[in-house]
Design an enzyme around this catalytic site. Structure first.
Site, PDB file in Angstrom:
ATOM      1  N   ASP A   1       0.930  -1.108  -0.232  1.00 13.08           N
ATOM      2  CA  ASP A   1      -0.136   0.217  -0.064  1.00 13.08           C
ATOM      3  C   ASP A   1       0.764   1.434  -0.042  1.00 13.08           C
ATOM      4  O   ASP A   1       2.065   0.647   0.502  1.00 13.08           O
ATOM      5  CB  ASP A   1      -1.375  -0.041   1.366  1.00 13.08           C
ATOM      6  CG  ASP A   1      -1.988   1.325   1.311  1.00 13.08           C
ATOM      7  OD1 ASP A   1      -2.616   1.379   0.122  1.00 13.08           O
ATOM      8  OD2 ASP A   1      -2.315   1.497   2.516  1.00 13.08           O
ATOM      9  N   HIS A   2       0.713   2.181  -0.692  1.00 17.07           N
ATOM     10  CA  HIS A   2       1.412   3.934  -0.743  1.00 17.07           C
ATOM     11  C   HIS A   2       2.932   3.037  -0.685  1.00 17.07           C
ATOM     12  O   HIS A   2       3.697   3.813  -0.110  1.00 17.07           O
ATOM     13  CB  HIS A   2       1.100   4.362   0.546  1.00 17.07           C
ATOM     14  CG  HIS A   2      -0.342   4.877   0.024  1.00 17.07           C
ATOM     15  ND1 HIS A   2      -0.483   6.022  -0.520  1.00 17.07           N
ATOM     16  CD2 HIS A   2      -1.451   4.277   0.967  1.00 17.07           C
ATOM     17  CE1 HIS A   2      -1.977   6.004  -1.077  1.00 17.07           C
ATOM     18  NE2 HIS A   2      -2.911   5.472   0.148  1.00 17.07           N
TER      19      HIS A   2
ATOM     20  N   GLY B   1      -7.890   7.876   7.293  1.00 15.84           N
ATOM     21  CA  GLY B   1      -8.021   7.586   9.160  1.00 15.84           C
ATOM     22  C   GLY B   1      -9.428   7.860   9.554  1.00 15.84           C
ATOM     23  O   GLY B   1     -10.258   7.888   9.239  1.00 15.84           O
TER      24      GLY B   1
ATOM     25  N   ASN C   1     -10.262   0.502   0.234  1.00 21.50           N
ATOM     26  CA  ASN C   1      -9.201  -0.553   0.585  1.00 21.50           C
ATOM     27  C   ASN C   1     -10.285   0.405   1.621  1.00 21.50           C
ATOM     28  O   ASN C   1     -10.513   1.355   2.348  1.00 21.50           O
ATOM     29  CB  ASN C   1      -8.463   1.103   0.663  1.00 21.50           C
ATOM     30  CG  ASN C   1      -7.208   0.848  -0.261  1.00 21.50           C
ATOM     31  OD1 ASN C   1      -7.185  -0.120  -1.924  1.00 21.50           O
ATOM     32  ND2 ASN C   1      -5.899   1.357   0.088  1.00 21.50           N
TER      33      ASN C   1
ATOM     34  N   ASP D   1      -9.265   0.485   5.977  1.00 20.11           N
ATOM     35  CA  ASP D   1      -8.088  -0.171   7.164  1.00 20.11           C
ATOM     36  C   ASP D   1      -8.644   0.544   8.893  1.00 20.11           C
ATOM     37  O   ASP D   1      -8.854  -0.399   9.322  1.00 20.11           O
ATOM     38  CB  ASP D   1      -6.322   0.324   7.307  1.00 20.11           C
ATOM     39  CG  ASP D   1      -5.689   1.587   8.486  1.00 20.11           C
ATOM     40  OD1 ASP D   1      -5.387  -0.693   8.723  1.00 20.11           O
ATOM     41  OD2 ASP D   1      -4.311   1.214   7.951  1.00 20.11           O
ATOM     42  N   THR D   2      -9.449   1.998   8.982  1.00 16.96           N
ATOM     43  CA  THR D   2      -9.440   2.109  10.057  1.00 16.96           C
ATOM     44  C   THR D   2     -10.563   1.688  10.937  1.00 16.96           C
ATOM     45  O   THR D   2     -10.544   1.098  12.130  1.00 16.96           O
ATOM     46  CB  THR D   2      -9.952   3.904   9.227  1.00 16.96           C
ATOM     47  OG1 THR D   2      -9.160   4.658   9.430  1.00 16.96           O
ATOM     48  CG2 THR D   2     -10.164   4.805  10.560  1.00 16.96           C
TER      49      THR D   2
HETATM   50  P1  13P Z   1      -9.553   4.237   5.447  1.00 21.52           P
HETATM   51  O1  13P Z   1      -8.435   4.991   6.338  1.00 21.52           O
HETATM   52  O2  13P Z   1     -10.156   4.496   5.386  1.00 21.52           O
HETATM   53  O3  13P Z   1      -9.618   3.012   6.533  1.00 21.52           O
HETATM   54  O4  13P Z   1      -8.187   3.888   3.868  1.00 21.52           O
HETATM   55  C1  13P Z   1      -6.929   3.553   4.220  1.00 21.52           C
HETATM   56  C2  13P Z   1      -6.597   3.625   3.223  1.00 21.52           C
HETATM   57  O5  13P Z   1      -6.991   3.745   2.185  1.00 21.52           O
HETATM   58  C3  13P Z   1      -5.610   2.750   2.801  1.00 21.52           C
HETATM   59  O6  13P Z   1      -4.658   2.752   2.078  1.00 21.52           O
END
Ligand code: 13P
Length: 340
Positions: free
Chosen positions: A83-84, A190, A266, A268-269
């Site tokens: 990722d990134h 985030g 995506n 994560d949060t």
């Molecule tokens: P969130 O913070 O909305 O979960 O996004 C995660 C993300 O885009 C990882 O690249």
């Protein structure tokens, strides 16, 4: 099943018109939560690690945890995605380690903070595409900048300040040859994405529709797509947390995106919120407890529950056994003979 390329997972998603969640991980429990969710819903899945996640885990650990996942869940197609990636070097090290997909985020310079020029973005992205495709590895690029900072990566810009320009997107895809394109439509990484329930003034779904019209065969990626459910915020705050009121990306907007070319979402949060809430709750209710397993188990369960919900709403559920894995060497041939 060995790790598969993200391209294959997205090609299949394109055929049947569904989206695939790309879930970030930092440790074993998160990988387990995702794989259990995938097993229960019979979903193909993308597991992704940021640069910070790779350094936190020491990525050899991460890689071998992923190998364990493929051994233990042979029926689940799973891609391992960087990722990134901030530079061609980061992407190369991921490919060397065995990642089957990389993101080169040339929307920012190599410091991962400064918005880059279009020409810089095209140059580094093209470089990564050439090297990765030679090895059958998928490449995601990004045009436009997201708001917020994720794992140290991000310009922290106002999310509406650097939206993806649809015409530029056409030129970018043509000149770079990326497999998937992350677009900026007002979301941020985030927990603090929106200070009110998002409407079209702050979440520009029409832009996705516009980009998809011009690039119907390009797989679009929505970053910053956690929904930040109020129930998960409430659990954290009920047990000593101090989150301020906030809104995420509503599931129905993501589903609209999926109808218009979004194939990778995506998240994560939401996983972080689920796990943190469960740990806070458990430790508050059992102040005498000090066995890690006692609170990591409910944390893992809480994350699994969220991931199951996402897999069902994105449409990937039920598709794990639709296809056999294509080896990366075959993907590499397909890139080189122009089939892909
Ligand atoms: P969130 O913070 O909305 O979960 O996004 C995660 C993300 O885009 C990882 O690249």
């Amino acid at each position: 099943m060995s790790l598969v390329s993200m391209r294959q997972i997205l090609d299949e998603a394109f055929k049947d018109g569904y989206g695939v969640g790309a879930f970030n991980v930092n440790n074993m429990e998160q990988i387990q939560a995702i794989m259990e969710a995938a097993k229960e819903t019979k979903s193909p899945v993308i597991i992704q690690a940021s640069r910070r996640a790779r350094s936190y885990t020491n990525d050899r650990f991460l890689y071998h945890l992923m190998m364990a996942a493929t051994e233990l869940y042979p029926e689940i197609p799973v891609a391992l995605h960087q990722d990134h990636g901030n530079s061609p070097e980061t992407c190369k090290s991921a490919v060397d380690m065995g990642f089957t997909s990389v993101m080169i985020d040339g929307s920012l310079e190599a410091d991962g903070k400064t918005p880059a020029s279009f020409e810089y973005n095209v140059r580094v992205t093209r470089e990564v595409v050439e090297k990765a495709h030679e090895r059958g590895v998928t490449v995601e690029g990004e045009l436009g900048c997201l708001g917020g900072i994720e794992d140290g990566h991000g310009a922290g810009v106002d999310a509406m300040a650097h939206l993806t320009d649809p015409d530029q997107a056409v030129e970018f895809v043509k000149r770079t040859g990326v497999d998937a394109l992350a677009v900026a439509i007002g979301t941020s990484h985030g927990v603090y994405k929106f200070s009110r329930k998002p409407d079209s003034a702050i979440l520009d779904m029409d832009r996705i529709i516009e980009i998809h019209k011009r690039l119907p065969k390009t797989y679009l990626v929505m970053h910053g797509s956690s929904s930040v459910p109020k129930e998960l915020q409430d659990i954290i705050n009920a047990y000593g947390g101090k989150l301020k009121p906030t809104w995420g990306v509503p599931i129905k907007e993501i589903q609209l995106g999926i109808q218009h070319g979004v194939r990778k979402i995506n998240v994560d949060t939401d996983s972080r919120l689920a796990m943190t809430g469960a740990i806070r709750k458990y430790l508050t209710e059992h102040p005498e407890e000090f066995d890690l397993r006692s609170y990591l188990k409910p944390a893992r369960e809480a994350m699994k529950k969220v991931i199951i919900e996402r897999m069902r709403s994105f449409g990937q559920a039920g598709h794990a056994s639709d296809y056999d894995p294509i080896p990366l060497s075959v993907m590499a041939q397909r890139y080189s003979n122009g089939e892909l």
